[in-house]
Design a protein around this motif. Structure first.
Motif, PDB file in Angstrom:
ATOM      1  N   GLY A  32      64.124   3.766  53.897  1.00 57.00           N
ATOM      2  CA  GLY A  32      63.872   5.110  54.378  1.00 57.00           C
ATOM      3  C   GLY A  32      62.420   5.283  54.773  1.00 57.00           C
ATOM      4  N   ARG A  33      62.084   6.481  55.253  1.00 55.11           N
ATOM      5  CA  ARG A  33      60.710   6.774  55.615  1.00 55.11           C
ATOM      6  C   ARG A  33      59.885   7.076  54.373  1.00 55.11           C
ATOM      7  NH1 ARG A  33      61.601  11.703  59.387  1.00 55.11           N
ATOM      8  NH2 ARG A  33      63.356  11.944  57.965  1.00 55.11           N
ATOM      9  N   ASN A  63      66.964   4.838  48.878  1.00 59.87           N
ATOM     10  CA  ASN A  63      66.909   5.152  50.301  1.00 59.87           C
ATOM     11  C   ASN A  63      67.716   6.401  50.642  1.00 59.87           C
ATOM     12  OD1 ASN A  63      65.247   2.988  51.291  1.00 59.87           O
ATOM     13  ND2 ASN A  63      66.930   1.632  50.827  1.00 59.87           N
ATOM     14  N   GLN A  64      68.888   6.517  50.043  1.00 63.50           N
ATOM     15  CA  GLN A  64      69.719   7.680  50.329  1.00 63.50           C
ATOM     16  C   GLN A  64      69.090   8.959  49.789  1.00 63.50           C
ATOM     17  OE1 GLN A  64      73.796   7.431  48.995  1.00 63.50           O
ATOM     18  NE2 GLN A  64      74.214   9.578  49.529  1.00 63.50           N
ATOM     19  N   ASN A  66      65.955   9.486  49.308  1.00 58.28           N
ATOM     20  CA  ASN A  66      64.805   9.756  50.176  1.00 58.28           C
ATOM     21  C   ASN A  66      65.250  10.473  51.445  1.00 58.28           C
ATOM     22  OD1 ASN A  66      62.396   9.750  51.586  1.00 58.28           O
ATOM     23  ND2 ASN A  66      62.134   7.534  51.566  1.00 58.28           N
ATOM     24  N   ALA A  67      66.273   9.922  52.109  1.00 56.07           N
ATOM     25  CA  ALA A  67      66.739  10.482  53.377  1.00 56.07           C
ATOM     26  C   ALA A  67      67.411  11.841  53.196  1.00 56.07           C
ATOM     27  CB  ALA A  67      67.697   9.507  54.056  1.00 56.07           C
ATOM     28  N   ASP A  68      68.293  11.957  52.205  1.00 56.69           N
ATOM     29  CA  ASP A  68      69.086  13.174  52.034  1.00 56.69           C
ATOM     30  C   ASP A  68      68.303  14.320  51.421  1.00 56.69           C
ATOM     31  OD1 ASP A  68      71.133  11.669  53.015  1.00 56.69           O
ATOM     32  OD2 ASP A  68      72.342  11.668  51.174  1.00 56.69           O
ATOM     33  N   GLN A  71      63.281  13.896  52.475  1.00 59.22           N
ATOM     34  CA  GLN A  71      62.855  14.088  53.861  1.00 59.22           C
ATOM     35  C   GLN A  71      63.192  15.474  54.395  1.00 59.22           C
ATOM     36  OE1 GLN A  71      60.866  12.045  55.393  1.00 59.22           O
ATOM     37  NE2 GLN A  71      60.959  10.529  53.749  1.00 59.22           N
ATOM     38  N   GLN A  72      63.797  16.309  53.565  1.00 56.66           N
ATOM     39  CA  GLN A  72      64.122  17.671  53.987  1.00 56.66           C
ATOM     40  C   GLN A  72      62.929  18.584  53.714  1.00 56.66           C
ATOM     41  OE1 GLN A  72      66.927  17.759  55.710  1.00 56.66           O
ATOM     42  NE2 GLN A  72      67.116  15.610  55.064  1.00 56.66           N
ATOM     43  N   GLU A 133      59.762   1.971  46.597  1.00 53.39           N
ATOM     44  CA  GLU A 133      60.508   1.621  47.805  1.00 53.39           C
ATOM     45  C   GLU A 133      59.922   0.395  48.491  1.00 53.39           C
ATOM     46  OE1 GLU A 133      61.542   4.948  50.473  1.00 53.39           O
ATOM     47  OE2 GLU A 133      63.487   4.445  49.587  1.00 53.39           O
TER      48      GLU A 133
END
Length: 229
Positions: A32-33, A63-64, A66-68, A71-72, A133
């Motif tokens: 992820g970022r 990663n999930q 982080n993304a879900d 990153q919001q 990460e």
């Protein structure tokens, strides 16, 4: 690196690495970022992820999540993420810890635990998670990639190493063993949000539901996708 020996002392330090005697399950991840630093404004939501540092499904969780979630917009400010690392221990000696993916994983667990400890991780401070990460990006190199990842994210490697090889690091592992038995967690990953076990498809909604302050903009996604009132 050699097996980690833990002294049997009555002193209890609360730690965020998990030692679990019994059957352990590990069931691959996309990077992820980087998590952007942010300041928090209300009591955070506690998210506990029970993982193993060299488990592919642990990387997938990181990663999930982080993304879900992270990153919001506004979510990093209201989340206090803790990683608890699952290992076995010698029930006879109660001193030498053994990990499902070998001793390198035990050391990886310690480095990632100490990253949170050294950076005083929490809402608004995600250096430790970016470090985790980074290590997970090449799990086959754990724990030997800790130095490069520390340099990349400006983490004090000397302080990190001092924690890993100190009595503090050992006591954190030993004390957390009691939490392992209390939770009876056997699979990596197992995730709790404010004490409630959640599935991988509800990370965002669970965090937004648990937050008692004004929902950040990122929770609008949960409203639209999952119908949170």
């Amino acid at each position: 690196l050699s097996p980690v020996a833990v002294p049997m002392t009555p002193k209890v330090w609360w730690g965020w690495i998990l030692i679990l005697g019994g059957v352990l399950l590990c069931g691959t991840g996309v990077r992820g970022r980087r998590v952007v630093q942010s300041s928090h404004q209300a009591p955070p939501v506690l998210v506990e992820g029970f993982v193993m540092s060299k488990c592919p499904y642990a990387s997938k969780f990181e990663n999930q999540f982080n993304a879900d979630v992270l990153q919001q917009p506004g979510l990093p400010a209201i989340v206090d993420l803790r990683l608890l690392f699952i290992c076995n221990y010698d029930s006879d000696l109660k001193s030498n810890f053994k990990c499902m993916h070998g001793q390198d994983e035990c050391w990886g667990n310690l480095f990632q635990l100490c990253a949170y400890n050294v950076t005083q991780g929490g809402p608004g401070n995600w250096t430790w998670f970016n470090f985790v990460e980074c290590m997970s990006y090449r799990q086959q190199d754990i724990p030997y990639n800790a130095h490069l990842c520390a340099l990349k994210f400006h983490l004090d490697y000397d302080a990190l190493k001092a924690c890993v090889f100190s009595l503090l690091g050992q006591e954190l592992m030993y004390a957390a063993m009691h939490e392992a038995h209390r939770r009876d967690v056997r699979a990596s990953p197992t995730v709790f949000v404010n004490g409630r076990k959640v599935s991988s498809d509800e990370y965002l909604s669970a965090v937004c539901r648990a937050y008692t302050g004004t929902p950040p903009p990122g929770c609008q996604r949960a409203v639209l996708e999952e119908g949170i009132a």
